[in-house]
Design a protein around this motif. Structure first.
Motif, short mmCIF file in Angstrom:
data_model
loop_
_atom_site.label_atom_id
_atom_site.label_comp_id
_atom_site.label_asym_id
_atom_site.label_seq_id
_atom_site.Cartn_x
_atom_site.Cartn_y
_atom_site.Cartn_z
N PRO A 49 0.82 -1.22 0.00
CA PRO A 49 0.00 0.00 0.00
C PRO A 49 0.85 1.27 0.00
CG PRO A 49 -0.84 -1.57 1.60
CD PRO A 49 0.47 -2.12 1.10
N LYS A 50 0.45 2.23 -0.81
CA LYS A 50 1.19 3.49 -0.93
C LYS A 50 1.20 4.29 0.37
CE LYS A 50 0.25 4.12 -5.83
NZ LYS A 50 -0.38 4.96 -6.85
N SER A 51 0.22 4.04 1.22
CA SER A 51 0.10 4.83 2.45
C SER A 51 1.03 4.36 3.57
CB SER A 51 -1.34 4.76 2.96
OG SER A 51 -1.70 3.42 3.24
N MET A 52 1.62 3.17 3.45
CA MET A 52 2.48 2.65 4.53
C MET A 52 3.81 3.39 4.57
SD MET A 52 1.76 -1.44 4.45
CE MET A 52 2.52 -1.69 6.04
N ARG A 53 4.25 3.67 5.79
CA ARG A 53 5.51 4.39 5.98
C ARG A 53 6.36 3.64 7.00
NH1 ARG A 53 4.89 8.54 3.06
NH2 ARG A 53 6.50 9.97 3.64
N VAL A 54 7.67 3.75 6.83
CA VAL A 54 8.61 3.22 7.81
C VAL A 54 9.71 4.27 7.97
CG1 VAL A 54 10.01 1.89 6.16
CG2 VAL A 54 9.93 1.19 8.54
N GLU A 55 9.98 4.62 9.20
CA GLU A 55 10.97 5.66 9.51
C GLU A 55 10.73 6.92 8.68
OE1 GLU A 55 14.84 3.84 9.04
OE2 GLU A 55 14.45 2.40 10.65
N GLY A 56 9.44 7.28 8.52
CA GLY A 56 9.08 8.49 7.82
C GLY A 56 9.14 8.40 6.30
N GLU A 57 9.49 7.25 5.78
CA GLU A 57 9.63 7.09 4.33
C GLU A 57 8.54 6.18 3.79
OE1 GLU A 57 13.07 5.84 1.08
OE2 GLU A 57 13.61 6.10 3.18
N ASN A 58 8.13 6.42 2.57
CA ASN A 58 7.14 5.58 1.92
C ASN A 58 7.71 4.16 1.78
OD1 ASN A 58 6.08 4.24 -0.62
ND2 ASN A 58 4.61 5.91 -0.40
N LEU A 59 7.06 3.20 2.41
CA LEU A 59 7.56 1.83 2.44
C LEU A 59 7.64 1.22 1.04
CD1 LEU A 59 8.50 -0.70 3.94
CD2 LEU A 59 6.08 -1.30 4.28
N ARG A 60 6.61 1.43 0.25
CA ARG A 60 6.60 0.86 -1.09
C ARG A 60 7.80 1.34 -1.91
NH1 ARG A 60 2.86 2.78 -5.81
NH2 ARG A 60 3.16 1.11 -7.30
N ASN A 61 8.03 2.63 -1.90
CA ASN A 61 9.17 3.18 -2.65
C ASN A 61 10.50 2.66 -2.12
OD1 ASN A 61 7.40 4.61 -4.24
ND2 ASN A 61 7.67 6.54 -3.14
N TYR A 62 10.60 2.56 -0.81
CA TYR A 62 11.83 2.06 -0.19
C TYR A 62 12.10 0.61 -0.60
CZ TYR A 62 15.35 1.68 3.56
OH TYR A 62 16.50 1.51 4.28
N LEU A 63 11.07 -0.24 -0.55
CA LEU A 63 11.21 -1.64 -0.95
C LEU A 63 11.63 -1.76 -2.41
CD1 LEU A 63 8.02 -3.12 0.76
CD2 LEU A 63 10.40 -3.61 1.40
N LEU A 64 10.98 -0.99 -3.26
CA LEU A 64 11.31 -1.04 -4.70
C LEU A 64 12.71 -0.53 -4.98
CD1 LEU A 64 7.87 0.07 -6.16
CD2 LEU A 64 8.91 -2.22 -6.32
N ARG A 65 13.13 0.50 -4.26
CA ARG A 65 14.48 1.04 -4.45
C ARG A 65 15.53 0.00 -4.05
NH1 ARG A 65 14.00 5.42 -1.73
NH2 ARG A 65 15.07 4.79 0.16
N ILE A 66 15.34 -0.65 -2.90
CA ILE A 66 16.29 -1.69 -2.48
C ILE A 66 16.30 -2.83 -3.49
CG2 ILE A 66 16.71 -3.49 -0.75
CD1 ILE A 66 15.69 -1.54 1.36
N TYR A 67 15.11 -3.26 -3.91
CA TYR A 67 15.02 -4.34 -4.88
C TYR A 67 15.79 -3.99 -6.16
CZ TYR A 67 13.10 -7.69 -8.15
OH TYR A 67 12.98 -8.67 -9.11
N ASP A 68 15.53 -2.81 -6.69
CA ASP A 68 16.19 -2.40 -7.94
C ASP A 68 17.71 -2.28 -7.77
OD1 ASP A 68 13.75 -2.38 -9.25
OD2 ASP A 68 13.47 -0.22 -9.04
#
Length: 165
Positions: A49-68
């Motif tokens: 979900p786009k609304s989830m955050r971890v440490e103030g950061e968008n979780l979805r974007n963070y997961l995709l960035r690490i993956y990439d």
């Protein structure tokens, strides 16, 4: 250097790991592991979900960035063969009394099929209910022995971290 595929759940564990920088360093700088790209894993990460955050950061974007970052330029082959192998795993799994439906488990079987066909060393997953269940592991072993395909090692996240240190 170990050739690895990380199950979707491992990316979430990495994000929450207080020592994630050392894991990233081992993978990206020390080259102790090559992490392979599988579009179905990236698709599952995109479903966060786009609304989830971890440490103030968008979780979805963070997961995709690490993956990439981890999987950059490391593609797996044998798409049609992997789908066929995953179906064979499922058939044997059901014969062994496996309870999960095809919809619940086929993605896990597909990940293992890609890893097997591409001779990867490790599948890292914390999914003990489906991918790493006793019946699933038996089905991989039976099918891969018959087809003379090597089976990757299965490690949970903590053991994977130790393995690449």
């Amino acid at each position: 250097m170990k050739r690895v595929i990380l199950d979707t759940n491992i990316y979430g564990v990495i994000v929450l790991d207080k020592n994630r920088q050392s894991v990233r360093y081992s993978i990206e700088k020390e080259k102790k592991a090559v992490i392979y790209n599988l579009p179905l894993i990236r698709k599952e990460l995109r479903d966060t979900p786009k609304s989830m955050r971890v440490e103030g950061e968008n979780l979805r974007n963070y997961l995709l960035r690490i993956y990439d970052e981890f999987t950059k330029n490391h593609e797996l082959k044998f798409a049609n063969a992997a789908e066929g192998l995953a179906d064979t795993y499922f058939k044997i799994y059901k014969e062994l009394g496996g309870y999960a439906s095809k919809a619940e488990i086929i993605k896990d079987f597909t990940i293992v099929a890609y890893a097997s066909l591409n001779s990867l060393d490790i599948v890292a997953s914390n999914d003990n209910k489906t991918m790493l269940s006793e019946k699933a592991r038996k089905s991989y072993k039976i099918v891969n022995q018959v087809k003379k395909i090597s089976l990757p090692r299965f490690l949970n996240y903590e053991d994977f971290k130790k393995d690449i240190k």
